[in-house]
Enzyme design. Structure first.
Site, short mmCIF file in Angstrom:
data_model
loop_
_atom_site.label_atom_id
_atom_site.label_comp_id
_atom_site.label_asym_id
_atom_site.label_seq_id
_atom_site.Cartn_x
_atom_site.Cartn_y
_atom_site.Cartn_z
N ALA A 2 -20.23 25.08 -18.39
CA ALA A 2 -19.61 23.98 -17.66
C ALA A 2 -20.25 23.82 -16.29
CB ALA A 2 -18.12 24.25 -17.50
N ALA A 3 -21.56 24.14 -16.20
CA ALA A 3 -22.18 24.14 -14.88
C ALA A 3 -23.02 22.90 -14.60
CB ALA A 3 -23.08 25.38 -14.75
N ARG A 8 -24.88 11.70 -16.09
CA ARG A 8 -24.64 10.43 -16.77
C ARG A 8 -23.22 9.89 -16.56
NH1 ARG A 8 -27.08 12.90 -22.25
NH2 ARG A 8 -26.64 14.80 -21.09
N GLN A 70 -23.78 29.89 -12.16
CA GLN A 70 -25.19 29.53 -12.31
C GLN A 70 -25.56 28.81 -11.01
OE1 GLN A 70 -25.76 26.58 -15.33
NE2 GLN A 70 -27.90 27.07 -15.67
N GLY A 75 -30.51 24.29 -16.91
CA GLY A 75 -30.50 24.07 -18.35
C GLY A 75 -29.52 24.99 -19.07
N GLY A 138 -29.74 16.72 -30.12
CA GLY A 138 -30.93 17.45 -30.56
C GLY A 138 -31.02 17.37 -32.08
N GLU A 153 -35.02 18.45 -28.81
CA GLU A 153 -34.18 17.53 -28.03
C GLU A 153 -34.69 16.10 -28.23
OE1 GLU A 153 -31.24 18.34 -26.18
OE2 GLU A 153 -31.68 19.84 -27.68
N ASN A 226 -20.86 12.52 -22.55
CA ASN A 226 -21.86 12.52 -21.47
C ASN A 226 -21.70 11.36 -20.51
OD1 ASN A 226 -23.44 14.83 -22.50
ND2 ASN A 226 -23.78 13.45 -24.22
N ASN A 376 32.18 5.19 -13.47
CA ASN A 376 31.43 3.94 -13.37
C ASN A 376 30.94 3.75 -11.94
OD1 ASN A 376 30.67 1.35 -14.80
ND2 ASN A 376 31.64 0.60 -12.93
C1 UD1 Z 1 -26.96 19.59 -25.63
C2 UD1 Z 1 -28.02 20.21 -26.55
C3 UD1 Z 1 -28.28 19.26 -27.69
C4 UD1 Z 1 -27.00 18.97 -28.44
C5 UD1 Z 1 -25.91 18.45 -27.50
C6 UD1 Z 1 -24.59 18.44 -28.22
C7 UD1 Z 1 -29.48 21.59 -25.12
C8 UD1 Z 1 -30.78 21.68 -24.47
N1 UD1 Z 1 -29.22 20.46 -25.80
O1 UD1 Z 1 -27.53 18.41 -25.06
O2 UD1 Z 1 -29.23 19.82 -28.59
O3 UD1 Z 1 -27.24 18.01 -29.47
O4 UD1 Z 1 -25.77 19.30 -26.35
O5 UD1 Z 1 -23.59 17.84 -27.45
O6 UD1 Z 1 -28.72 22.53 -25.06
N2 UD1 Z 1 -24.72 23.05 -18.67
C9 UD1 Z 1 -24.70 24.17 -17.87
N3 UD1 Z 1 -25.79 24.47 -17.15
C10 UD1 Z 1 -26.92 23.72 -17.16
C11 UD1 Z 1 -26.94 22.58 -17.97
C12 UD1 Z 1 -25.82 22.26 -18.73
O7 UD1 Z 1 -23.69 24.89 -17.83
O8 UD1 Z 1 -27.87 24.07 -16.46
C13 UD1 Z 1 -23.52 22.72 -19.44
C14 UD1 Z 1 -22.98 21.35 -19.08
O9 UD1 Z 1 -21.98 21.45 -18.09
C15 UD1 Z 1 -22.42 20.85 -20.41
C16 UD1 Z 1 -23.18 21.63 -21.47
O10 UD1 Z 1 -23.84 22.69 -20.80
O11 UD1 Z 1 -21.04 21.15 -20.54
C17 UD1 Z 1 -24.21 20.76 -22.21
O12 UD1 Z 1 -25.11 20.17 -21.29
P1 UD1 Z 1 -25.60 18.66 -21.48
O13 UD1 Z 1 -26.53 18.35 -20.38
O14 UD1 Z 1 -24.46 17.77 -21.71
O15 UD1 Z 1 -26.47 18.81 -22.84
P2 UD1 Z 1 -26.89 17.62 -23.81
O16 UD1 Z 1 -27.98 16.84 -23.19
O17 UD1 Z 1 -25.68 16.88 -24.25
CA CA Z 2 -23.56 16.95 -23.66
#
Ligand code: UD1
Ligand code: CA
Length: 471
Positions: A2-3, A8, A70, A75, A138, A153, A226, A376
């Site tokens: 959740a970081a 978007r 984090q 990522g 992905g 991805e 997203n 009442n």
């Molecule tokens: C991700 C997957 C994708 C999948 C999709 C499903 C990766 C690279 N891609 O893409 O294959 O189809 O989810 O919904 O994993 N987060 C962190 N730290 C970070 C980045 C993200 O904690 O540095 C957390 C975000 O808060 C989020 C989750 O990880 O809750 C997913 O990140 P997000 O950027 O939404 O990934 P997608 O692009 O949706």
């Molecule tokens: Ca996502």
């Protein structure tokens, strides 16, 4: 996890705190996970860490989850590495990884995934799905013999890969030793310059490990949120499903398109819900209730056969059975109607315990009040409960007639079987069975109006007298 920045969403609020069906996404995900009773539950925080943490603690307390931070979100692979750091030294076993932005996953589905993972014997399993449009998910790349080989991805995919209809939902189960090693091999050599968790699949394959893909039976459960559009889409999907379930259980929704009912609400059979009604939180609504339309109800319980006329707002309160509320009534927190009550138009209640059969039919404010049974409350009665510093209580007994336009200056107690004459300002306690009157003597001056009007007349330009403009 959740970081992330949740770029978007274009929001000052962290993405995982945006509510779905009234509860923040991350709270929904954690509620699901906690039903699996994991040995350890770790949330990876980063962007707005303190805010997200305090929301989680408010819902789950301090003991159920631990937090890993984090520093710079680089990522999902980096997030997983940070999360792994919170596991006790020497931990071995399976690690389930779930993204914080997939609020519809259910514990039953995750249980089935776990069972399938164990059965497969693979050290790495993931949930794949074939949604109608694979969009930005992905893609699952399989080799010539059909085995999972990698996840690509969407932003890195070739046109041929983009055409793959099997996607990565973002739920994984991985043997902890393999996971540590695979995470150590990640490199940010991709379109987004991030460490992708998804690359552990190719890493495992390179080492000759089997990767098991379990195809979700209900892909909608794995939808990620997203953007605001996806948020509203999910909200309306959940709403439609809730409405369908309620109708199947015997509730009439006059217009399901404008019935906004929380998944947590319980509604009895033969209850009719009119247009433009919001029922939020854990409302308990009995059988045979009629909500005419345009109502906002949160954390309210309503007894059987009660009738809410147009325009009721009620929060944190109990409405007993066979009550008639509204039109246009405001029942604030702590209102407790025992049953067979009538709260009519333009009546506001707050911290008001009102006994069986008592009524306040028109234009009243009843705050910090206890009223007995069969009393009442006349039109325009006001409890004067606030002195600018403190709120004071008003008590009224059973079978009273509180005359119209009475003010009860709290703290004050009115006994049972009391008549309060209309227009009375009740300043002191009234014993049982008494009549309470405070009135100025009435003066009548016959013929007074004519004289009054004459004194206010002015000559018009044509010499005739006219009344002044009534401004
Ligand atoms: C991700 C997957 C994708 C999948 C999709 C499903 C990766 C690279 N891609 O893409 O294959 O189809 O989810 O919904 O994993 N987060 C962190 N730290 C970070 C980045 C993200 O904690 O540095 C957390 C975000 O808060 C989020 C989750 O990880 O809750 C997913 O990140 P997000 O950027 O939404 O990934 P997608 O692009 O949706
Ligand atoms: Ca996502």
């Amino acid at each position: 996890m959740a970081a992330g920045f949740g770029t978007r969403m274009r929001s000052a609020r962290p993405k995982v705190l945006h509510p779905i069906g009234g509860r923040p996404m991350i709270v929904r995900v954690l509620a699901t996970i906690s039903q699996l009773s994991p040995d350890h539950s770790i949330v990876v925080l980063g962007h707005h860490a303190a805010e997200v943490e305090s929301e989680i603690v408010a819902h789950f307390g301090r003991n159920k989850v631990s937090f890993a931070v984090q520093g710079v979100p680089q990522g999902t692979g980096d997030a997983a590495r940070v999360g792994m750091g919170m596991l006790p030294d020497g931990f071995s076993g399976d690690v389930m990884m779930v993204y914080g932005d997939m609020p519809r996953i259910s514990p039953q589905t995750l249980e089935r995934f776990i069972a399938s993972h164990r059965e497969s014997g693979a050290p790495l399993s993931l949930v794949s799905a074939r949604p109608e449009s694979p969009g930005s998910y992905g893609r699952i790349v399989r080799n010539s013999s059909g085995a999972v080989a990698a996840i690509v991805e969407a932003s890195d995919a070739t046109p041929a890969e983009l055409a793959i209809d099997e996607i990565n939902t973002g739920v994984y189960l991985v043997d902890s030793d393999l996971l540590r090693r695979a995470l150590g091999e990640l490199r940010p050599a991709n379109a987004q310059g991030e460490y992708y968790l998804t690359d552990i699949v190719a890493a495992a394959c390179r080492r000759g490990f089997k990767v098991h893909a379990w195809t979700a039976e209900h892909p909608e459960e794995f939808a990620g949120v997203n953007s605001r559009e996806e948020l509203s889409q999910m909200e309306s999907d959940i709403r439609r499903e809730t409405n369908r379930r309620l109708m199947a259980s015997g509730v009439t929704l006059v217009d399901p398109a404008t019935a906004y009912i929380s998944e947590e609400a319980e509604i009895g059979a033969d209850t009719v819900i009119g247009p433009n009604v919001q029922i939020l939180g854990r409302c308990r609504i009995g059988a045979g209730v009629v909500i005419e339309g345009t109502a906002w109800l949160r954390e309210v319980s309503i007894g059987a056969r009660s009738f809410l006329k147009l325009g009721v707002r009620a929060e944190d309160c109990r409405i007993g059975e066979d009550c008639e509320i509204g039109p246009f009534a405001n029942l604030r927190a702590g209102t407790d109607l025992e049953g067979h009550n009538r709260i009519g138009n333009f009546v506001e209640t707050k911290q008001a315990r009102i006994g069986r059969g008592s009524k306040a039919s028109h234009l009243s404010y009843l705050g910090d009040t206890t009223i007995g049974r069969e009393t009442n409350v006349g039109c325009g009665v006001i409890t004067v409960n606030y002195d600018g510093y403190d709120k004071h209580p008003t008590e009224i007994g059973d079978r009273c007639m509180i005359g119209c336009d009475t003010q009860l200056v709290a703290p004050v107690k009115v006994g049972s079987d009391v008549y309060v004459a209309s227009g009375t300002t009740v300043l002191r306690d009234v014993p049982d069975g008494a009549l309470c009157v405070s009135r100025h003597p009435q003066a009548v001056k016959t013929g007074w109006t004519e004289g009054w009007r004459k004194r206010h007349q002015k000559p018009a330009s044509d010499g005739k007298a006219t009344a002044r403009d009534g401004k």
